[in-house]
Design a protein around this motif. Structure first.
Motif, PDB file in Angstrom:
ATOM      1  N   SER A   1       0.844  -1.196   0.000  1.00  0.00           N
ATOM      2  CA  SER A   1       0.000   0.000   0.000  1.00  0.00           C
ATOM      3  C   SER A   1       0.874   1.237   0.000  1.00  0.00           C
ATOM      4  O   SER A   1       1.961   1.248   0.588  1.00  0.00           O
ATOM      5  CB  SER A   1      -0.883   0.028   1.257  1.00  0.00           C
ATOM      6  OG  SER A   1      -1.716  -1.098   1.300  1.00  0.00           O
ATOM      7  N   TYR A   2       0.401   2.262  -0.685  1.00  0.00           N
ATOM      8  CA  TYR A   2       0.963   3.600  -0.527  1.00  0.00           C
ATOM      9  C   TYR A   2      -0.081   4.387   0.251  1.00  0.00           C
ATOM     10  O   TYR A   2      -1.140   4.699  -0.299  1.00  0.00           O
ATOM     11  CB  TYR A   2       1.211   4.260  -1.874  1.00  0.00           C
ATOM     12  CG  TYR A   2       2.262   3.567  -2.716  1.00  0.00           C
ATOM     13  CD1 TYR A   2       3.615   3.683  -2.419  1.00  0.00           C
ATOM     14  CD2 TYR A   2       1.883   2.805  -3.821  1.00  0.00           C
ATOM     15  CE1 TYR A   2       4.566   3.056  -3.192  1.00  0.00           C
ATOM     16  CE2 TYR A   2       2.839   2.179  -4.607  1.00  0.00           C
ATOM     17  CZ  TYR A   2       4.179   2.310  -4.281  1.00  0.00           C
ATOM     18  OH  TYR A   2       5.116   1.683  -5.047  1.00  0.00           O
ATOM     19  N   GLY A   3       0.175   4.651   1.527  1.00  0.00           N
ATOM     20  CA  GLY A   3      -0.852   5.274   2.356  1.00  0.00           C
ATOM     21  C   GLY A   3      -2.079   4.385   2.358  1.00  0.00           C
ATOM     22  O   GLY A   3      -1.989   3.192   2.654  1.00  0.00           O
ATOM     23  N   SER A   4      -3.213   4.944   1.997  1.00  0.00           N
ATOM     24  CA  SER A   4      -4.441   4.155   2.019  1.00  0.00           C
ATOM     25  C   SER A   4      -4.709   3.472   0.676  1.00  0.00           C
ATOM     26  O   SER A   4      -5.703   2.772   0.516  1.00  0.00           O
ATOM     27  CB  SER A   4      -5.628   5.057   2.387  1.00  0.00           C
ATOM     28  OG  SER A   4      -5.751   6.059   1.384  1.00  0.00           O
ATOM     29  N   ASN A   5      -3.815   3.688  -0.279  1.00  0.00           N
ATOM     30  CA  ASN A   5      -4.001   3.113  -1.611  1.00  0.00           C
ATOM     31  C   ASN A   5      -3.327   1.739  -1.698  1.00  0.00           C
ATOM     32  O   ASN A   5      -2.116   1.650  -1.795  1.00  0.00           O
ATOM     33  CB  ASN A   5      -3.417   4.077  -2.660  1.00  0.00           C
ATOM     34  CG  ASN A   5      -3.600   3.573  -4.081  1.00  0.00           C
ATOM     35  OD1 ASN A   5      -4.423   2.692  -4.333  1.00  0.00           O
ATOM     36  ND2 ASN A   5      -2.826   4.123  -4.995  1.00  0.00           N
ATOM     37  N   GLN A   6      -4.138   0.688  -1.656  1.00  0.00           N
ATOM     38  CA  GLN A   6      -3.561  -0.648  -1.769  1.00  0.00           C
ATOM     39  C   GLN A   6      -3.353  -0.983  -3.247  1.00  0.00           C
ATOM     40  O   GLN A   6      -4.303  -1.075  -4.024  1.00  0.00           O
ATOM     41  CB  GLN A   6      -4.452  -1.707  -1.111  1.00  0.00           C
ATOM     42  CG  GLN A   6      -3.716  -3.035  -1.005  1.00  0.00           C
ATOM     43  CD  GLN A   6      -4.506  -4.099  -0.261  1.00  0.00           C
ATOM     44  OE1 GLN A   6      -5.696  -4.273  -0.482  1.00  0.00           O
ATOM     45  NE2 GLN A   6      -3.843  -4.820   0.635  1.00  0.00           N
ATOM     46  N   VAL A   7      -2.084  -1.140  -3.597  1.00  0.00           N
ATOM     47  CA  VAL A   7      -1.705  -1.308  -4.996  1.00  0.00           C
ATOM     48  C   VAL A   7      -1.510  -2.788  -5.341  1.00  0.00           C
ATOM     49  O   VAL A   7      -1.834  -3.229  -6.431  1.00  0.00           O
ATOM     50  CB  VAL A   7      -0.416  -0.508  -5.269  1.00  0.00           C
ATOM     51  CG1 VAL A   7       0.137  -0.799  -6.642  1.00  0.00           C
ATOM     52  CG2 VAL A   7      -0.695   0.988  -5.126  1.00  0.00           C
ATOM     53  N   LEU A   8      -0.947  -3.557  -4.400  1.00  0.00           N
ATOM     54  CA  LEU A   8      -0.834  -5.008  -4.575  1.00  0.00           C
ATOM     55  C   LEU A   8      -1.715  -5.649  -3.512  1.00  0.00           C
ATOM     56  O   LEU A   8      -1.591  -5.351  -2.328  1.00  0.00           O
ATOM     57  CB  LEU A   8       0.620  -5.471  -4.430  1.00  0.00           C
ATOM     58  CG  LEU A   8       1.624  -4.851  -5.402  1.00  0.00           C
ATOM     59  CD1 LEU A   8       3.035  -5.387  -5.139  1.00  0.00           C
ATOM     60  CD2 LEU A   8       1.230  -5.091  -6.854  1.00  0.00           C
TER      61      LEU A   8
ATOM     62  N   PRO B   1      -2.476  -3.784 -17.832  1.00  0.00           N
ATOM     63  CA  PRO B   1      -2.689  -2.362 -18.101  1.00  0.00           C
ATOM     64  C   PRO B   1      -1.879  -1.457 -17.191  1.00  0.00           C
ATOM     65  O   PRO B   1      -1.406  -1.876 -16.129  1.00  0.00           O
ATOM     66  CB  PRO B   1      -4.194  -2.166 -17.860  1.00  0.00           C
ATOM     67  CG  PRO B   1      -4.665  -3.364 -17.141  1.00  0.00           C
ATOM     68  CD  PRO B   1      -3.688  -4.471 -17.388  1.00  0.00           C
ATOM     69  N   SER B   2      -1.715  -0.230 -17.621  1.00  0.00           N
ATOM     70  CA  SER B   2      -1.032   0.790 -16.847  1.00  0.00           C
ATOM     71  C   SER B   2      -1.746   0.974 -15.506  1.00  0.00           C
ATOM     72  O   SER B   2      -2.972   0.988 -15.443  1.00  0.00           O
ATOM     73  CB  SER B   2      -1.065   2.088 -17.661  1.00  0.00           C
ATOM     74  OG  SER B   2      -0.389   3.081 -16.975  1.00  0.00           O
ATOM     75  N   GLY B   3      -0.955   1.062 -14.439  1.00  0.00           N
ATOM     76  CA  GLY B   3      -1.528   1.270 -13.115  1.00  0.00           C
ATOM     77  C   GLY B   3      -1.941  -0.010 -12.408  1.00  0.00           C
ATOM     78  O   GLY B   3      -2.443   0.030 -11.281  1.00  0.00           O
ATOM     79  N   SER B   4      -1.698  -1.161 -13.030  1.00  0.00           N
ATOM     80  CA  SER B   4      -2.143  -2.421 -12.415  1.00  0.00           C
ATOM     81  C   SER B   4      -1.204  -2.900 -11.306  1.00  0.00           C
ATOM     82  O   SER B   4      -1.531  -3.835 -10.589  1.00  0.00           O
ATOM     83  CB  SER B   4      -2.307  -3.505 -13.485  1.00  0.00           C
ATOM     84  OG  SER B   4      -1.111  -3.691 -14.214  1.00  0.00           O
ATOM     85  N   GLY B   5      -0.029  -2.256 -11.194  1.00  0.00           N
ATOM     86  CA  GLY B   5       0.875  -2.609 -10.099  1.00  0.00           C
ATOM     87  C   GLY B   5       2.108  -3.378 -10.533  1.00  0.00           C
ATOM     88  O   GLY B   5       2.871  -3.878  -9.699  1.00  0.00           O
ATOM     89  N   LYS B   6       2.366  -3.435 -11.834  1.00  0.00           N
ATOM     90  CA  LYS B   6       3.491  -4.231 -12.353  1.00  0.00           C
ATOM     91  C   LYS B   6       4.844  -3.724 -11.830  1.00  0.00           C
ATOM     92  O   LYS B   6       5.657  -4.510 -11.349  1.00  0.00           O
ATOM     93  CB  LYS B   6       3.494  -4.214 -13.896  1.00  0.00           C
ATOM     94  CG  LYS B   6       2.203  -4.683 -14.535  1.00  0.00           C
ATOM     95  CD  LYS B   6       2.268  -4.654 -16.059  1.00  0.00           C
ATOM     96  CE  LYS B   6       2.518  -3.260 -16.662  1.00  0.00           C
ATOM     97  NZ  LYS B   6       1.414  -2.295 -16.402  1.00  0.00           N
ATOM     98  N   SER B   7       5.061  -2.413 -11.943  1.00  0.00           N
ATOM     99  CA  SER B   7       6.344  -1.861 -11.482  1.00  0.00           C
ATOM    100  C   SER B   7       6.501  -2.041  -9.979  1.00  0.00           C
ATOM    101  O   SER B   7       7.581  -2.395  -9.494  1.00  0.00           O
ATOM    102  CB  SER B   7       6.451  -0.378 -11.829  1.00  0.00           C
ATOM    103  OG  SER B   7       6.496  -0.206 -13.217  1.00  0.00           O
ATOM    104  N   THR B   8       5.435  -1.782  -9.257  1.00  0.00           N
ATOM    105  CA  THR B   8       5.487  -1.941  -7.802  1.00  0.00           C
ATOM    106  C   THR B   8       5.844  -3.379  -7.441  1.00  0.00           C
ATOM    107  O   THR B   8       6.686  -3.631  -6.573  1.00  0.00           O
ATOM    108  CB  THR B   8       4.122  -1.558  -7.184  1.00  0.00           C
ATOM    109  OG1 THR B   8       3.809  -0.219  -7.585  1.00  0.00           O
ATOM    110  CG2 THR B   8       4.156  -1.641  -5.674  1.00  0.00           C
ATOM    111  N   PHE B   9       5.221  -4.306  -8.122  1.00  0.00           N
ATOM    112  CA  PHE B   9       5.500  -5.725  -7.887  1.00  0.00           C
ATOM    113  C   PHE B   9       6.982  -6.023  -8.117  1.00  0.00           C
ATOM    114  O   PHE B   9       7.660  -6.598  -7.261  1.00  0.00           O
ATOM    115  CB  PHE B   9       4.604  -6.555  -8.824  1.00  0.00           C
ATOM    116  CG  PHE B   9       4.782  -8.037  -8.722  1.00  0.00           C
ATOM    117  CD1 PHE B   9       5.108  -8.638  -7.520  1.00  0.00           C
ATOM    118  CD2 PHE B   9       4.591  -8.844  -9.840  1.00  0.00           C
ATOM    119  CE1 PHE B   9       5.267 -10.027  -7.424  1.00  0.00           C
ATOM    120  CE2 PHE B   9       4.738 -10.218  -9.767  1.00  0.00           C
ATOM    121  CZ  PHE B   9       5.085 -10.806  -8.556  1.00  0.00           C
TER     122      PHE B   9
END
Ligand code: ADP
Ligand code: MG
Length: 242
Positions: A12-19, A37-45
């Protein structure tokens, strides 16, 4: 060496759960392409695989080292993981050769002479032996990215992570970078590759992982995912990009 196990990974980034709970394994020598798609969390993963991002919950285990464990030295783990980004991030004031020699000499892994020899071999391998003494600014995008790959290989990693390595390149330079990556795959490097190059993913990967909304929605062999996608969201994504 060169395997990754991911268990119920959340970020999560703050309250935004990305994975939102990712399970995956990469075997030694396996090539896994991550699409979505863009924003799906690939880079974060990808960035969680070497803790460029802190892990919020779950586990990432690289070669039996559990990341975030207080007994695990993340810098040691990172030495075994090369990473290549969309924007090459070369040191602009250093020659190509110095860029590649930097990490092994700075970390005391190799003498200057050894590092130079390794760097020249790597430059030869990516087809840039004649560029050793130029500054990155004098190179094309494709050449810069091949130097970035050589630099990542200088620490002799067992695992390579690629985050859209060809997305910033002019189309005529994509092939030369993908070619270097294909050679690496053939030589048995463990690789995780975020890419929009579907042809490459189909040809080179052992497994394709489709992410959407912070989940792995579908995974399988390239034949399965591209040839016979099962999930509605995979189908709709592939319809847009293929
Ligand atoms: P992808 O690589 O699939 O496009 P990212 O992993 O870059 O997806 O981003 C997933 C989500 O996480 C996006 O909503 C993005 O805004 C958010 N995000 C990524 N990095 C950060 C960050 N450092 N701080 C806050 N939010 C971030
Ligand atoms: Mg990304």
């Amino acid at each position: 060496m060169g395997k990754i196990i991911v268990k119920n990974l959340k970020k999560s980034y703050g309250s935004n759960q990305v994975l939102k709970g990712i399970d995956m394994q990469v075997r030694e020598g396996e090539v896994v392409c991550v699409i979505g798609p863009s924003g799906s969390g690939k880079s974060t993963f990808l960035r969680c695989m070497n803790m460029l991002e802190e892990i919020t919950a779950g586990e990432v285990i690289v070669d039996d080292y559990k990341l975030g464990d207080k007994n695990v030295d993340i810098n040691k783990v990172r030495e075994n993981i090369g990473m290549v980004f969309q924007h090459f991030n070369l040191f602009p004031h250093m020659t190509v050769l110095k860029n590649i020699m930097f990490a092994p000499t700075e970390l005391g892994k190799q003498t200057k002479a050894q590092a130079r020899e390794t760097a020249m071999k790597l430059l030869d391998r990516v087809g840039l032996a004649d560029k050793a003494d130029v500054l990155p600014g004098q190179l094309s995008g494709g050449q810069k990215q091949r130097v970035a790959i050589a630099r990542a290989l200088a620490m002799n990693p067992d695992i390579m992570l690629f985050d859209e390595p060809t997305s910033a390149l002019d189309p005529e330079m994509v092939g030369e970078v993908l070619g270097v990556m294909k050679d690496l795959a053939r030589e048995g490097m463990t690789m995780m590759i975020v890419t929009h190059e579907m042809g490459f993913a189909r040809e080179v990967s052992d497994r394709v992982v489709f992410m959407d909304g912070g989940y792995i929605v579908e995974e399988g062999t390239p034949q399965e995912v591209f040839g016979n996608p099962k999930n509605e969201r995979t189908i709709s994504f592939l319809e847009k990009v293929l």
